[in-house]
Design an enzyme around this catalytic site. Sequence first.
Site, PDB file in Angstrom:
ATOM      1  N   GLY A   1       0.837  -1.209   0.000  1.00  0.00           N
ATOM      2  CA  GLY A   1       0.000   0.000   0.000  1.00  0.00           C
ATOM      3  C   GLY A   1       0.863   1.247   0.000  1.00  0.00           C
TER       4      GLY A   1
ATOM      5  N   ARG B   1       1.301  -4.923  -5.833  1.00  0.00           N
ATOM      6  CA  ARG B   1       1.405  -6.209  -5.134  1.00  0.00           C
ATOM      7  C   ARG B   1       1.700  -7.219  -6.245  1.00  0.00           C
ATOM      8  NH1 ARG B   1      -0.625  -4.706  -0.021  1.00  0.00           N
ATOM      9  NH2 ARG B   1      -2.172  -3.055  -0.196  1.00  0.00           N
TER      10      ARG B   1
ATOM     11  N   ASP C   1       4.938  -5.262   6.023  1.00  0.00           N
ATOM     12  CA  ASP C   1       5.641  -6.506   6.346  1.00  0.00           C
ATOM     13  C   ASP C   1       5.582  -7.538   5.230  1.00  0.00           C
ATOM     14  OD1 ASP C   1       3.032  -7.023   6.873  1.00  0.00           O
ATOM     15  OD2 ASP C   1       3.311  -7.519   8.998  1.00  0.00           O
TER      16      ASP C   1
ATOM     17  N   THR D   1       4.089   2.358   5.786  1.00  0.00           N
ATOM     18  CA  THR D   1       2.669   1.985   5.815  1.00  0.00           C
ATOM     19  C   THR D   1       1.968   2.898   6.817  1.00  0.00           C
ATOM     20  OG1 THR D   1       1.096   0.262   6.494  1.00  0.00           O
ATOM     21  CG2 THR D   1       3.288   0.077   7.398  1.00  0.00           C
TER      22      THR D   1
ATOM     23  N   ASP E   1      -0.463   2.356   8.706  1.00  0.00           N
ATOM     24  CA  ASP E   1      -1.101   1.699   9.861  1.00  0.00           C
ATOM     25  C   ASP E   1      -0.257   1.653  11.139  1.00  0.00           C
ATOM     26  OD1 ASP E   1      -3.215   1.228   8.230  1.00  0.00           O
ATOM     27  OD2 ASP E   1      -3.041  -0.949   8.175  1.00  0.00           O
TER      28      ASP E   1
ATOM     29  N   ASP F   1       1.729  -0.692  11.888  1.00  0.00           N
ATOM     30  CA  ASP F   1       1.463  -2.058  12.354  1.00  0.00           C
ATOM     31  C   ASP F   1       2.684  -2.968  12.301  1.00  0.00           C
ATOM     32  OD1 ASP F   1       1.683  -2.136   9.618  1.00  0.00           O
ATOM     33  OD2 ASP F   1      -0.127  -3.297   9.268  1.00  0.00           O
TER      34      ASP F   1
ATOM     35  N   ARG G   1      -5.930  -2.145   9.796  1.00  0.00           N
ATOM     36  CA  ARG G   1      -6.537  -3.464   9.631  1.00  0.00           C
ATOM     37  C   ARG G   1      -6.301  -4.376  10.829  1.00  0.00           C
ATOM     38  NH1 ARG G   1      -3.973  -4.962   4.109  1.00  0.00           N
ATOM     39  NH2 ARG G   1      -2.598  -3.418   5.006  1.00  0.00           N
TER      40      ARG G   1
HETATM   41  P1  ATP Z   1       0.610  -2.994   3.397  1.00  0.00           P
HETATM   42  O1  ATP Z   1       0.977  -2.975   4.852  1.00  0.00           O
HETATM   43  O2  ATP Z   1       0.308  -1.661   2.874  1.00  0.00           O
HETATM   44  O3  ATP Z   1      -0.374  -4.054   3.022  1.00  0.00           O
HETATM   45  P2  ATP Z   1       2.633  -4.829   2.515  1.00  0.00           P
HETATM   46  O4  ATP Z   1       4.032  -4.609   2.098  1.00  0.00           O
HETATM   47  O5  ATP Z   1       2.421  -5.636   3.765  1.00  0.00           O
HETATM   48  O6  ATP Z   1       1.972  -3.408   2.612  1.00  0.00           O
HETATM   49  P3  ATP Z   1       1.659  -6.986   0.821  1.00  0.00           P
HETATM   50  O7  ATP Z   1       0.638  -6.958  -0.231  1.00  0.00           O
HETATM   51  O8  ATP Z   1       1.494  -7.936   1.956  1.00  0.00           O
HETATM   52  O9  ATP Z   1       1.813  -5.475   1.313  1.00  0.00           O
HETATM   53  O10 ATP Z   1       3.086  -7.316   0.145  1.00  0.00           O
HETATM   54  C1  ATP Z   1       3.565  -6.556  -0.944  1.00  0.00           C
HETATM   55  C2  ATP Z   1       4.291  -7.431  -1.922  1.00  0.00           C
HETATM   56  O11 ATP Z   1       5.440  -8.026  -1.322  1.00  0.00           O
HETATM   57  C3  ATP Z   1       3.520  -8.617  -2.460  1.00  0.00           C
HETATM   58  O12 ATP Z   1       2.611  -8.266  -3.466  1.00  0.00           O
HETATM   59  C4  ATP Z   1       4.635  -9.498  -3.000  1.00  0.00           C
HETATM   60  O13 ATP Z   1       5.104  -8.986  -4.232  1.00  0.00           O
HETATM   61  C5  ATP Z   1       5.713  -9.296  -1.951  1.00  0.00           C
HETATM   62  N1  ATP Z   1       5.645 -10.375  -0.960  1.00  0.00           N
HETATM   63  C6  ATP Z   1       4.805 -10.499   0.096  1.00  0.00           C
HETATM   64  N2  ATP Z   1       5.010 -11.635   0.767  1.00  0.00           N
HETATM   65  C7  ATP Z   1       6.015 -12.298   0.107  1.00  0.00           C
HETATM   66  C8  ATP Z   1       6.694 -13.545   0.287  1.00  0.00           C
HETATM   67  N3  ATP Z   1       6.381 -14.368   1.291  1.00  0.00           N
HETATM   68  N4  ATP Z   1       7.652 -13.859  -0.590  1.00  0.00           N
HETATM   69  C9  ATP Z   1       7.981 -13.040  -1.601  1.00  0.00           C
HETATM   70  N5  ATP Z   1       7.376 -11.856  -1.831  1.00  0.00           N
HETATM   71  C10 ATP Z   1       6.420 -11.486  -0.998  1.00  0.00           C
END
Ligand code: ATP
Length: 327
Positions: A13, A74, A105, A127, A129, A131, A173
């Site tokens: 995000g 993503r 994360d 992020t 949040d 979090d 969330r």
């Molecule tokens: P937000 O907190 O805003 O949701 P985020 O970084 O946690 O941000 P995610 O959608 O969980 O958002 O992860 C972003 C991207 O990171 C994923 O679309 C993917 O490309 C990569 N990613 C997440 N988990 C993995 C994993 N276990 N292995 C490899 N790549 C990953």
Amino acid sequence: MANKSIAVLTSGGDAPGMNAAVRAVVRAGIYSGFDVYGVYKGYNGLLNGDVKKMDLRSVSDILSRGGTILYTARSKKFMQLEYQQQAAEFCRSLGIVGLVVIGGDGSFRGARALSNAGIPCVALPGTIDNDIACTDYTIGFDTAMNTAVEMIDKIRDTAQSHDRCSVVEVMGRHCGDIALETGIAVGATSIIVPEVEYDLEKDVISRIYEQKDTGKKHFIVIVAEGVGGSQEISHYIQHRTGIETRATILGHVQRGGSPSLRDRLMATTMGVAAVELLQKGNADGTVGNRVIGWRDGKIVDYDITEALEMPRKFNNHLYEVAMKVSI
Ligand code: ATP
């Protein structure tokens, strides 16, 4: 001899302050003698070759802009080992010796996967949040709350004019930090967060009645997204108290806008720290797979796995503060 290169991407995000972090990585990278690539659309950019060599002026005028000039995404593909290896191969083909990943994360897991594939990564918490367990602060949190406060102040004006109750759902969330801090800042009657079990009668209805008895006529109830059900909570309050009650879900407005001073400062400090770590790695060839955090007023860094396994602590003290003043 050609300069060594590093790269930067934003993932997951978007959050206000991501641009400030990108700028810091580009500028500190160039300052430290690296060539710096911007990678577009998260990990997808490494799979599609969507990168651009940045110069000092590529990041001019972005410090005050919300969103991310590198776009974010993503990437489902990147979850698979073969694509992680493809991305690492692509980095090697450009002479990229380190990557800074700005995201949540999930993005940290991606950074760990790429580190395992041979490209040292340093992740920054970006992020709204707040979090992420390994850091007291995530880039975007302050701006999101300032936006929420501005909106709720406006909602309060109309609630006050009509003697209404307003239930406002804010983002978060899995984490009630936005709700908690925003709730304190707007003088909410009740703050409902995922970390604290709640009972509508005790935690909302009784509080409204008690405040009504002392002459209060309008009420704000803040609900974190992770609890949800603001519409139902609103109906319940109206049904139980007879006070006209409206629900508002603030939604994505909280993600946008020009980053606050705090977010610009944190993003810049963390971005510079990430480059310093990669530089250290460049000298002894070991540093990668790290997360930058902010703990007790200082920059810290952790192994990504260690960071992901930390339990998140809710600020119980701040919750008690809220309880003592919203009477
Ligand atoms: P937000 O907190 O805003 O949701 P985020 O970084 O946690 O941000 P995610 O959608 O969980 O958002 O992860 C972003 C991207 O990171 C994923 O679309 C993917 O490309 C990569 N990613 C997440 N988990 C993995 C994993 N276990 N292995 C490899 N790549 C990953």
